[in-house]
Design an enzyme around this catalytic site. Structure first.
Site, mmCIF file in Angstrom:
data_model
loop_
_atom_site.group_PDB
_atom_site.id
_atom_site.type_symbol
_atom_site.label_atom_id
_atom_site.label_comp_id
_atom_site.label_asym_id
_atom_site.label_seq_id
_atom_site.Cartn_x
_atom_site.Cartn_y
_atom_site.Cartn_z
ATOM 1 N N MET A 44 0.848 -1.193 0.000
ATOM 2 C CA MET A 44 0.000 0.000 0.000
ATOM 3 C C MET A 44 0.880 1.237 0.000
ATOM 4 O O MET A 44 1.881 1.280 0.710
ATOM 5 C CB MET A 44 -0.914 0.026 1.239
ATOM 6 C CG MET A 44 -1.772 1.289 1.334
ATOM 7 S SD MET A 44 -2.717 1.373 2.878
ATOM 8 C CE MET A 44 -1.410 1.864 4.022
ATOM 9 N N ASN A 45 0.495 2.272 -0.807
ATOM 10 C CA ASN A 45 1.128 3.577 -0.633
ATOM 11 C C ASN A 45 0.073 4.679 -0.610
ATOM 12 O O ASN A 45 -0.831 4.627 0.234
ATOM 13 C CB ASN A 45 2.278 3.832 -1.616
ATOM 14 C CG ASN A 45 1.970 3.693 -3.068
ATOM 15 O OD1 ASN A 45 1.768 2.591 -3.582
ATOM 16 N ND2 ASN A 45 1.953 4.805 -3.782
ATOM 17 N N ASP A 46 0.104 5.661 -1.478
ATOM 18 C CA ASP A 46 -0.682 6.888 -1.338
ATOM 19 C C ASP A 46 -2.163 6.671 -0.986
ATOM 20 O O ASP A 46 -2.830 5.837 -1.610
ATOM 21 C CB ASP A 46 -0.672 7.671 -2.655
ATOM 22 C CG ASP A 46 0.709 7.951 -3.178
ATOM 23 O OD1 ASP A 46 1.696 7.567 -2.547
ATOM 24 O OD2 ASP A 46 0.795 8.581 -4.258
ATOM 25 N N GLN A 62 -3.317 3.338 -3.023
ATOM 26 C CA GLN A 62 -2.498 2.647 -4.008
ATOM 27 C C GLN A 62 -2.158 1.252 -3.489
ATOM 28 O O GLN A 62 -1.640 1.111 -2.376
ATOM 29 C CB GLN A 62 -1.228 3.444 -4.282
ATOM 30 C CG GLN A 62 -1.457 4.749 -5.018
ATOM 31 C CD GLN A 62 -1.815 4.521 -6.469
ATOM 32 O OE1 GLN A 62 -0.930 4.309 -7.305
ATOM 33 N NE2 GLN A 62 -3.100 4.549 -6.789
ATOM 34 N N TRP A 70 6.178 -2.389 -4.649
ATOM 35 C CA TRP A 70 5.470 -1.401 -5.451
ATOM 36 C C TRP A 70 5.247 -1.921 -6.863
ATOM 37 O O TRP A 70 6.078 -2.625 -7.436
ATOM 38 C CB TRP A 70 6.263 -0.096 -5.486
ATOM 39 C CG TRP A 70 5.593 0.982 -6.288
ATOM 40 C CD1 TRP A 70 4.719 1.907 -5.826
ATOM 41 C CD2 TRP A 70 5.740 1.215 -7.689
ATOM 42 N NE1 TRP A 70 4.299 2.719 -6.862
ATOM 43 C CE2 TRP A 70 4.903 2.308 -8.024
ATOM 44 C CE3 TRP A 70 6.469 0.601 -8.711
ATOM 45 C CZ2 TRP A 70 4.801 2.810 -9.326
ATOM 46 C CZ3 TRP A 70 6.358 1.102 -10.012
ATOM 47 C CH2 TRP A 70 5.539 2.189 -10.292
ATOM 48 N N SER A 109 -2.567 7.511 -8.509
ATOM 49 C CA SER A 109 -3.302 8.263 -7.488
ATOM 50 C C SER A 109 -4.331 9.236 -8.071
ATOM 51 O O SER A 109 -4.259 9.641 -9.228
ATOM 52 C CB SER A 109 -2.325 9.041 -6.609
ATOM 53 O OG SER A 109 -1.609 8.167 -5.778
ATOM 54 N N ARG A 171 0.093 13.667 -13.292
ATOM 55 C CA ARG A 171 -0.545 12.642 -12.458
ATOM 56 C C ARG A 171 -1.136 13.269 -11.186
ATOM 57 O O ARG A 171 -0.919 14.419 -10.882
ATOM 58 C CB ARG A 171 0.442 11.538 -12.084
ATOM 59 C CG ARG A 171 1.708 11.964 -11.377
ATOM 60 C CD ARG A 171 2.589 10.735 -11.119
ATOM 61 N NE ARG A 171 3.841 11.060 -10.467
ATOM 62 C CZ ARG A 171 4.979 11.301 -11.114
ATOM 63 N NH1 ARG A 171 4.999 11.300 -12.432
ATOM 64 N NH2 ARG A 171 6.083 11.575 -10.443
ATOM 65 N N GLU A 223 4.238 16.018 -7.125
ATOM 66 C CA GLU A 223 3.299 14.934 -6.831
ATOM 67 C C GLU A 223 2.229 15.306 -5.785
ATOM 68 O O GLU A 223 2.400 16.204 -4.961
ATOM 69 C CB GLU A 223 4.023 13.669 -6.375
ATOM 70 C CG GLU A 223 4.901 13.063 -7.444
ATOM 71 C CD GLU A 223 5.448 11.700 -7.060
ATOM 72 O OE1 GLU A 223 5.673 10.883 -7.980
ATOM 73 O OE2 GLU A 223 5.661 11.438 -5.850
#
Length: 481
Positions: A44-46, A62, A70, A109, A171, A223
């Site tokens: 998991m990220n953002d 994410q 990732w 994202s 993005r 970002e």
């Protein structure tokens, strides 16, 4: 035949019980945070698509469903009625064009809104349509929508709404409604040209959620942008906007619906090593009125766990006018009180160096919330040793009076006393420490990997006397119980 059936039934029950037990135990793994959100399994990220609708807070994120590294991005999904207790939901958004590539057309994202007036034309029942805006990596900015409160999602048939441009690296769209201009606004990370110095936030507007017109660009950002309006807490007739960068740092300024004009320099909002991809919830009810933010604790380590990644504890944001200027204030949301368990407190207690009188010697555990106010008196420094034991020294949280800094896990936070006093709110979970100092004027968010058996705490002072004006310590219950 009866004997055979009995044996088969017993084997089947054994296998089924084994699976159930394994799934249940995942949420109590040694290095699984107990009150910070984590995916059940894998990467998991953002945080993505943060939106409130019909009594539920939605948290998308994410997610790689294929492993703990990732890549292969999907939108994972969880819902909560209180921002604390989360229910895992099925994957919401999958890669586009049937992509099985690690990056191409995967669901990067973005954000989500409630289509109150059915501008997209997709509402099919009583529920308002939830609209998610996301980056399909190397395939443009896209829309997905849901008519069942986020349980299932469809891709918009005319995607992409902003075509892919190989030169701009665009993005992370964040979309919100701008009432004065009656327009939807999108802030999007991108480059204006081949020069890396042009990296920043482009601002687009739309009247229908589909056709977007570029309006302006603010360089100096990278970002996960966000743009939020605040009422100044101690000047209720005054408004100010904050433009957030991916690391949570921000500019304060004015926004007219098309361009952002800064009135401050870039201000750091978190001094830790594990704080990234901040986003605020949309559609918070007016009767609540809070601006609530969460971030990914990038870079955490979860050895031999079934998952990889955790969020910060949600925080409430305000802007206050201080003698030094306008400042963003962050505090843990009040819903942390829902997790309070065993409580210990002290008031007006002096601590003298060299005398063994650890006031918090009876505090132990791996999930703790501490709120304290301390008079520095004559001390040179003071602090806590947390998650320590006889065999393990633990982690030091130290305030140095002469230097005017707070240090923890290699992070240094400038922090001046107010009337010779320091206030600390400390959130300790199995793999993280978050500290809110002086009522949220300074915040530091870090991950750590303590000895799993070290659960003791010590309060100390050096060089002189320290007074505990008030100290409350709570053991916290697990959000997974």
């Amino acid at each position: 035949m009866n004997i055979l059936s009995t044996v088969l039934l017993a084997v089947l029950m054994s296998l089924t019980n084994g699976v159930d037990k394994s799934e249940a135990n995942k949420e109590d793994e040694i290095y699984r945070p107990q009150y910070h959100f984590t995916p059940l399994v894998n990467w998991m990220n953002d945080p993505n698509g943060l939106v409130y609708y019909d009594g539920e807070y939605h948290l998308f994120y994410q997610h790689n469903p294929n492993g703990k590294e990732w890549g292969y991005m999907h939108w994972g999904h969880a819902v909560s009625k209180d921002l604390v207790h989360w229910e895992h939901m099925p994957i919401a958004i999958f890669p586009d064009e049937n992509s099985t590539d690690k990056e191409r057309c995967t669901a990067f994202s973005g954000s989500a809104i409630v289509d109150e007036h059915n501008l997209l034309g997709k509402q099919s029942g009583d529920n308002k349509t939830l609209v998610a805006f996301y980056t399909s990596q190397h395939c443009g900015q896209r829309i997905a929508y849901s008519n069942d409160k986020g349980r299932t999602w469809e891709k918009y048939e005319a995607n992409p709404i902003i075509p892919y441009d190989a030169t701009d690296d665009a993005r992370d769209p964040k979309v919100f409604w701008h009432e004065p201009t009656q327009k939807w606004v999108m802030v999007l990370y991108r480059k204006l040209n081949a020069n890396d110095n042009s990296k920043g936030v482009s601002i687009y507007t739309s009247g229908n959620l589909v056709d977007w017109e570029w309006k302006s660009h603010m360089p100096g950002f990278y970002e996960c942008p966000d743009l939020v309006e605040f009422t100044v807490s101690n000047r209720p007739n005054e408004k100010v906007w904050a433009m957030f960068d991916g690391d949570g740092s921000y500019l304060l300024g004015d926004f007219d619906g098309e361009s952002f004009k800064p009135t401050s320099g870039k201000i750091k909002s978190d001094w830790g090593k594990n704080y990234y991809a901040t986003q605020t919830w949309s559609n918070i009810p007016k009767e609540d009125g809070r601006i609530i933010q969460i971030a990914w604790m990038r870079g955490g380590n979860y050895p031999e766990m079934s998952f990889n990644g955790q969020m910060t504890f949600p925080s409430e944001l305000t802007v206050t006018k201080l003698p030094s200027g306008y400042k963003l204030i962050r505090r843990p949301i009040s819903e942390i009180e829902l997790l309070y368990d065993k409580h210990q407190s002290w008031e007006n207690k002096n601590i003298i160096p060299g005398i063994k009188q650890n006031k918090v010697k009876n505090v132990s555990g791996d999930c703790i919330f501490l709120s304290g106010e301390f008079d520095l008196k004559t001390c040179d420094n003071f602090g806590f040793m947390v998650r320590h034991s006889i065999k393990n020294p633990g982690t030091e949280i130290l305030y140095n009076v002469k230097r005017g800094v707070l240090t923890v896990l290699g992070s240094t936070v400038p922090l001046l006393p107010i009337d010779n006093k320091i206030k600390l709110e400390i959130l300790i979970d199995r793999t993280s420490i978050e500290i809110y100092a002086n009522d949220g004027q300074a915040v530091v968010s870090n991950c750590f990997t303590p000895d799993a058996k070290a659960e003791e705490m010590e309060l100390f002072t050096n060089g002189g006397e320290l007074e505990i004006l008030k100290l409350d310590v709570y053991k916290l219950k697990s959000i997974w119980d």
